[in-house]
Design a protein around this motif. Structure first.
Motif, PDB file in Angstrom:
ATOM      1  N   PHE A  31       0.703  -1.129   0.020  1.00 46.27           N
ATOM      2  CA  PHE A  31       0.097  -0.082  -0.011  1.00 46.27           C
ATOM      3  C   PHE A  31       0.736   1.258  -0.029  1.00 46.27           C
ATOM      4  O   PHE A  31       0.389   2.308   0.187  1.00 46.27           O
ATOM      5  N   VAL A  34      -0.544   4.019  -2.727  1.00 44.98           N
ATOM      6  CA  VAL A  34      -1.933   3.963  -3.069  1.00 44.98           C
ATOM      7  C   VAL A  34      -2.831   5.031  -2.561  1.00 44.98           C
ATOM      8  O   VAL A  34      -2.238   5.694  -1.205  1.00 44.98           O
ATOM      9  N   ASP A  35      -3.570   5.720  -3.212  1.00 53.47           N
ATOM     10  CA  ASP A  35      -4.494   6.816  -2.876  1.00 53.47           C
ATOM     11  C   ASP A  35      -5.123   6.523  -1.468  1.00 53.47           C
ATOM     12  O   ASP A  35      -5.697   5.416  -1.413  1.00 53.47           O
ATOM     13  N   THR A  36      -4.814   7.320  -0.437  1.00 52.85           N
ATOM     14  CA  THR A  36      -5.630   7.079   0.748  1.00 52.85           C
ATOM     15  C   THR A  36      -6.854   7.950   0.867  1.00 52.85           C
ATOM     16  O   THR A  36      -7.249   9.032   0.288  1.00 52.85           O
ATOM     17  N   LEU A  37      -7.906   7.882   1.771  1.00 50.05           N
ATOM     18  CA  LEU A  37      -8.919   8.304   2.006  1.00 50.05           C
ATOM     19  C   LEU A  37      -9.282   8.700   3.625  1.00 50.05           C
ATOM     20  O   LEU A  37      -9.088   7.862   4.129  1.00 50.05           O
ATOM     21  N   ALA A  42     -13.881   8.727   2.744  1.00 52.55           N
ATOM     22  CA  ALA A  42     -14.526   7.328   2.519  1.00 52.55           C
ATOM     23  C   ALA A  42     -16.077   7.315   2.709  1.00 52.55           C
ATOM     24  O   ALA A  42     -16.705   6.692   1.981  1.00 52.55           O
ATOM     25  N   PHE A 101      -0.530   8.706   3.225  1.00 54.89           N
ATOM     26  CA  PHE A 101      -1.092   8.146   4.563  1.00 54.89           C
ATOM     27  C   PHE A 101      -1.100   9.042   5.995  1.00 54.89           C
ATOM     28  O   PHE A 101      -2.000   8.947   6.706  1.00 54.89           O
ATOM     29  N   ALA A 104      -3.837  11.492   5.263  1.00 53.25           N
ATOM     30  CA  ALA A 104      -5.272  11.054   5.579  1.00 53.25           C
ATOM     31  C   ALA A 104      -5.389  10.862   7.122  1.00 53.25           C
ATOM     32  O   ALA A 104      -6.499  10.941   7.474  1.00 53.25           O
TER      33      ALA A 104
END
Lengths: 146, 171
Positions: A31, A34-37, A42, A101, A104
């Motif tokens: 990860f 990877v794009d985080t939310l 979310a 990370f 977010a």
């Protein structure tokens, strides 16, 4: 026959499990980029997805996991309006020195002080000054809706 | 931590479904199979869309067509050392169980500050420091994940509230 693509006869070793952690040094394994939310983002995304499925009259596939997640997000997402969530996203993305990370994580925890934030997310300790972090948290604090 | 992850999966389709709407059927089958599952380290919460459905390949011997589908999904992956919020579920003398979305966390009494003790006489049973902190069913807590265990289809975690800024959250 001879020009067929054969499957590779050896597999590469999978990355060793159990090494991923989010301590003072971020080791995110697969990860990494990877794009985080944040929790609020979310919540928006999943609710929009469910609304779209409802509109298209498709089966919403409400699994247990989904319902639990939606209940969790409803309780803990701090920014309820779409405009506020987008504003927070803009504030956070301005800080390129932090990883996705970390940004977010800051957006999800919504700490009051820079000290609290740096204690809970040790990996940002050296990446941003206390004043900048406090300024970011104050700006975010203004956007929290009850 | 929530991620928007690109994943890939092989989906098979029975010949009785060959015809129009094959891509839609493949997507529907993918959603039914994958959404809500725990794929080892992470939970797949919802599939957003498919961005790449390969050409179908007939599997020799069975007649099923196999598609390799690339899709984007909202995924939840807890990390060791991450701080997350959770809601307390059950309390017992050894600690309490909390629920953070689909994940079940256990916080042992050893991983709590010394002043917080189990109080069996209170109804409902709770952990308290006899002053302002009460941890009972429904309390919101901020927990640091100390360890994770994954088995096929499920995950468990151990958490700690022994640290600055952890523990009860003001609602």
């Amino acid at each position: 026959m001879s020009d067929q693509n054969h499957a590779p006869t050896s597999r590469s070793k999978p990355p060793p499990p159990g090494e991923e952690e989010a301590g003072a040094v971020l080791k995110l394994g697969e990860f990494e980029d990877v794009d985080t939310l944040t929790l609020s983002e979310a919540s928006l995304v999943i609710n929009a997805l469910m609304a779209k499925r409802r509109k298209d009259r498709k089966d919403r596939n409400e699994t247990d996991v989904l319902n639990k997640t939606l209940a969790y997000l409803d309780s803990f997402s701090r920014f309820k309006q779409k405009e506020n969530v987008e504003a927070v996203e803009r504030l956070l993305s301005a800080h390129k020195e932090l990883t996705k990370f970390e940004r977010a994580h800051i957006g999800s925890l919504c700490c009051d002080s820079a000290d609290e934030c740096k204690t809970l997310i040790p990996s940002i300790a050296d990446k941003i000054s206390d004043e900048d972090l406090q300024e970011l948290l104050d700006e975010m604090g203004k956007l929290i809706s009850t | 931590m929530f991620f928007l992850h690109n994943l890939e999966r092989r989906v098979t389709l029975h010949p009785s479904y060959f015809g129009r709407n094959m891509h839609e059927l493949v997507t529907t089958k993918l959603v039914k199979d994958v959404e809500g599952t725990c794929a080892g380290d992470y939970y797949i919460i919802a599939i957003m869309d498919t961005f790449d459905v390969s050409e179908g390949r007939i599997l020799p011997g069975s007649g099923l067509a196999e598609f390799t589908v690339g899709y984007r999904a909202v995924v939840w992956r807890p990390f060791k050392g991450e701080v997350i919020d959770a809601i307390v579920d059950t309390v017992n003398p050894h600690g309490f169980f909390a629920q953070a979305g689909p994940l079940r966390l256990f916080v042992s009494s050893h991983l709590m500050p010394d002043e917080i003790r189990y109080d069996a006489s209170a109804t409902p049973a709770q952990f308290t420091n006899d002053a302002d902190i009460v941890i009972e069913h429904g309390t919101h807590v901020r927990v640091k994940i100390i360890g994770l265990r994954t088995e096929v289809g499920e995950m468990w975690a151990i958490g700690s509230i022994n640290g600055d800024f952890l523990g009860c959250l003001q609602p």
